[in-house]
Enzyme design. Structure first.
Site, PDB file in Angstrom:
ATOM      1  CG  HIS A   7     -27.896  28.616 -51.974  1.00  0.00           C
ATOM      2  ND1 HIS A   7     -26.417  28.639 -52.267  1.00  0.00           N
ATOM      3  CD2 HIS A   7     -28.050  28.078 -50.871  1.00  0.00           C
ATOM      4  CE1 HIS A   7     -25.811  27.906 -51.564  1.00  0.00           C
ATOM      5  NE2 HIS A   7     -26.655  27.520 -50.453  1.00  0.00           N
ATOM      6  CD  GLU A  16     -30.762  26.607 -43.261  1.00  0.00           C
ATOM      7  OE1 GLU A  16     -31.121  25.863 -42.939  1.00  0.00           O
ATOM      8  OE2 GLU A  16     -29.909  27.275 -43.113  1.00  0.00           O
TER       9      GLU A  16
HETATM   10  N1  ACO Z   1     -36.379  37.019 -48.910  1.00  0.00           N
HETATM   11  C1  ACO Z   1     -36.519  38.320 -49.812  1.00  0.00           C
HETATM   12  N2  ACO Z   1     -35.823  38.946 -50.525  1.00  0.00           N
HETATM   13  C2  ACO Z   1     -34.428  38.302 -50.762  1.00  0.00           C
HETATM   14  C3  ACO Z   1     -34.523  37.045 -50.265  1.00  0.00           C
HETATM   15  C4  ACO Z   1     -35.310  36.500 -49.553  1.00  0.00           C
HETATM   16  N3  ACO Z   1     -35.253  35.200 -48.944  1.00  0.00           N
HETATM   17  N4  ACO Z   1     -33.049  36.390 -50.718  1.00  0.00           N
HETATM   18  C5  ACO Z   1     -32.685  37.504 -51.479  1.00  0.00           C
HETATM   19  N5  ACO Z   1     -33.465  38.634 -51.261  1.00  0.00           N
HETATM   20  C6  ACO Z   1     -33.247  39.802 -52.138  1.00  0.00           C
HETATM   21  C7  ACO Z   1     -32.332  40.851 -51.323  1.00  0.00           C
HETATM   22  O1  ACO Z   1     -33.167  41.578 -50.506  1.00  0.00           O
HETATM   23  C8  ACO Z   1     -31.604  41.505 -52.258  1.00  0.00           C
HETATM   24  O2  ACO Z   1     -32.616  42.579 -52.676  1.00  0.00           O
HETATM   25  P1  ACO Z   1     -31.895  44.090 -52.834  1.00  0.00           P
HETATM   26  O3  ACO Z   1     -31.032  43.960 -54.207  1.00  0.00           O
HETATM   27  O4  ACO Z   1     -32.880  44.852 -53.175  1.00  0.00           O
HETATM   28  O5  ACO Z   1     -31.165  44.576 -51.410  1.00  0.00           O
HETATM   29  C9  ACO Z   1     -31.683  40.674 -53.442  1.00  0.00           C
HETATM   30  O6  ACO Z   1     -32.586  39.782 -53.221  1.00  0.00           O
HETATM   31  C10 ACO Z   1     -30.418  39.897 -53.259  1.00  0.00           C
HETATM   32  O7  ACO Z   1     -29.867  39.465 -52.208  1.00  0.00           O
HETATM   33  P2  ACO Z   1     -28.544  38.835 -51.693  1.00  0.00           P
HETATM   34  O8  ACO Z   1     -28.303  39.033 -50.004  1.00  0.00           O
HETATM   35  O9  ACO Z   1     -27.338  40.051 -52.188  1.00  0.00           O
HETATM   36  O10 ACO Z   1     -28.313  37.849 -52.450  1.00  0.00           O
HETATM   37  P3  ACO Z   1     -27.684  36.477 -52.089  1.00  0.00           P
HETATM   38  O11 ACO Z   1     -27.891  35.586 -53.310  1.00  0.00           O
HETATM   39  O12 ACO Z   1     -26.234  36.663 -51.828  1.00  0.00           O
HETATM   40  O13 ACO Z   1     -28.352  36.094 -50.785  1.00  0.00           O
HETATM   41  C11 ACO Z   1     -29.113  34.872 -49.002  1.00  0.00           C
HETATM   42  C12 ACO Z   1     -28.167  34.537 -50.414  1.00  0.00           C
HETATM   43  C13 ACO Z   1     -27.892  35.608 -47.787  1.00  0.00           C
HETATM   44  C14 ACO Z   1     -29.169  33.259 -48.583  1.00  0.00           C
HETATM   45  C15 ACO Z   1     -30.404  35.359 -49.000  1.00  0.00           C
HETATM   46  O14 ACO Z   1     -31.122  34.804 -50.132  1.00  0.00           O
HETATM   47  C16 ACO Z   1     -31.180  35.332 -47.775  1.00  0.00           C
HETATM   48  O15 ACO Z   1     -31.030  36.134 -47.037  1.00  0.00           O
HETATM   49  N6  ACO Z   1     -32.374  34.344 -47.594  1.00  0.00           N
HETATM   50  C17 ACO Z   1     -33.055  34.207 -46.608  1.00  0.00           C
HETATM   51  C18 ACO Z   1     -32.027  33.491 -45.422  1.00  0.00           C
HETATM   52  C19 ACO Z   1     -32.046  32.214 -45.655  1.00  0.00           C
HETATM   53  O16 ACO Z   1     -32.768  31.360 -46.245  1.00  0.00           O
HETATM   54  N7  ACO Z   1     -30.744  31.492 -45.398  1.00  0.00           N
HETATM   55  C20 ACO Z   1     -30.400  30.314 -45.438  1.00  0.00           C
HETATM   56  C21 ACO Z   1     -29.390  30.219 -46.595  1.00  0.00           C
HETATM   57  S1  ACO Z   1     -28.782  28.505 -47.011  1.00  0.00           S
HETATM   58  C22 ACO Z   1     -27.765  27.939 -46.257  1.00  0.00           C
HETATM   59  O17 ACO Z   1     -26.636  28.868 -45.635  1.00  0.00           O
HETATM   60  C23 ACO Z   1     -27.378  26.539 -45.778  1.00  0.00           C
END
Ligand code: ACO
Length: 359
Positions: free
Chosen positions: A246, A299
């Protein structure tokens, strides 16, 4: 000074009195009231009132009679198109030309109608006629009426699943779709335009579309019985585990806690596999990113709770939109009252001045 922040992370764009999640994830409060106090106590439509009017009464009204023109059965697309269309059909005035009370009434009409559009689109998707108004009128709450309109029947457990899900996801601060709604409202556009823009932003898998991808994950893990291998394989392909991580929370999402409890109370047949996958995912993500907390988000257990109500995965973004009409409406009014045209800047990093012949 270079103040560019990718994804605007940590940038404070507004002050709000509605809700804002705290980073440590202890609780989520709507206008100061913890969602734990609301779930099971008041139905969603009263939570709409709390968020929009800061008053449970009168809450969100019933939808007025309206026939969408050409539903495709793709609920997010139908919702976005029909909501934009309502601006013209109802002759909604631009936000700059109306007062806050009129904006509130437009948003109440829209919110109720948007739920009805999703229910009707879901019926079309199932190859059914939406139930007539006299059948829907037998329902007591918005969730019950939604199920009646969609399927002509409403099992109490399914009503509870949807009502709980809607309350937990009604509002969550300045997320991507709410930001979109506020940006649109800040231009003085009408409420239908602001709400339909928000629906588009919500449809993406990184925001509201994740539950659609959670159930296939659970199915796969159920068939192999090996969550560790599933998670390892996915991460080795640089895939994202849907339902984890998140932008704001650096701890368990409080909504996830409520939804997990609800899934158990309602006897979800998927709870065991969900917990096994959650455990494997959290362990693997801890190993992958030891310095970055990636916890279960709303989610993951939303997908499990919506499954209790037999909501198919491709309908989940639209179910999220139904819930979020409250948050969007509250923010559109707040934007109208306090806002200023939103127009940030970009740092230009393209070519310096050059002749057309150089291109
Ligand atoms: N699975 C695998 N790796 C992840 C995940 C995940 N669920 N979440 C974050 N990471 C990793 C990313 O790949 C990234 O790695 P890198 O630095 O090597 O590229 C690192 O953690 C940071 O990721 P960001 O996208 O910069 O982190 P942020 O905290 O901004 O991400 C997000 C938030 C977009 C929700 C992300 O966690 C994600 O894509 N999750 C999966 C999709 C999801 O569950 N979405 C629903 C969100 S809740 C809502 O909107 C109501």
């Amino acid at each position: 000074m270079n103040s560019f922040k990718p994804g605007l992370e940590g940038v404070v764009a507004f002050q709000t009195e509605i809700a804002e999640p705290d980073r440590e994830g202890g609780a989520l409060r709507y206008r100061g009231v913890d969602i734990e106090e609301l779930v099971g106590e008041v139905p969603y439509e009263k939570v709409w009132g709390l968020l929009v009017d800061e008053n449970l009464e009168p809450g969100m009204p019933d939808p007025e009679a309206y026939e969408p023109v050409s539903l495709t059965g793709n609920a997010p697309a139908d919702l976005q198109a029909e909501t934009a269309r309502l601006s013209a059909v109802w002759g909604l005035k631009k936000l700059v030309d109306i007062d806050a009370e009129q904006a509130r009434d437009d948003l109440a009409r829209l919110s109720a109608q948007m739920m009805s559009i999703v229910a009707k689109s879901a019926a079309v998707h199932d190859g059914r006629q939406p139930a007539p108004d006299d059948v829907v009128a037998q329902g007591q709450t918005a969730a019950e009426k939604f199920l009646l309109r969609w399927r002509g029947e409403a099992d109490p457990k399914q009503v509870q699943a949807i009502d709980t899900y809607w309350i937990c996801t009604a509002e969550h601060g300045l997320n991507a779709s709410t930001f979109t709604a506020r940006i649109t409202a800040s231009t003085g556009a009408d409420c239908g335009a602001a709400m339909s823009a928000a629906v588009g932003a919500l449809s993406g898998p990184l925001h509201g579309g994740a539950p659609a991808r959670v159930l296939p994950m659970l199915n796969e893990v159920a068939s192999t019985g090996d969550p560790e291998s599933y998670v390892r394989d996915l991460l080795s392909r640089h895939g994202r585990i849907m339902g984890f991580g998140h932008r704001v929370y650096r701890a368990e999402d409080p909504r996830s806690r409520v939804l997990k409890r609800t899934a158990k109370e309602l006897g979800s047949p998927r709870i065991e596999v969900a917990e096994a996958l959650e455990e494997a995912a959290l362990a693997a993500l801890r190993e992958l990113k030891p310095d970055y907390v990636i916890a279960t988000n709303v989610e993951f257990y939303s997908a499990v709770v919506l499954d209790v109500a037999e909501v198919p995965p491709d309908l989940t973004p639209a179910m999220f939109a139904c819930a979020r009409v409250a948050g969007w409406a509250a923010h559109i009014i707040e934007e109208k009252r306090t806002g200023r045209l939103i127009r940030p800047s970009a740092q230009y990093i393209g070519p310096t001045s050059r002749a057309l012949s150089a291109v």
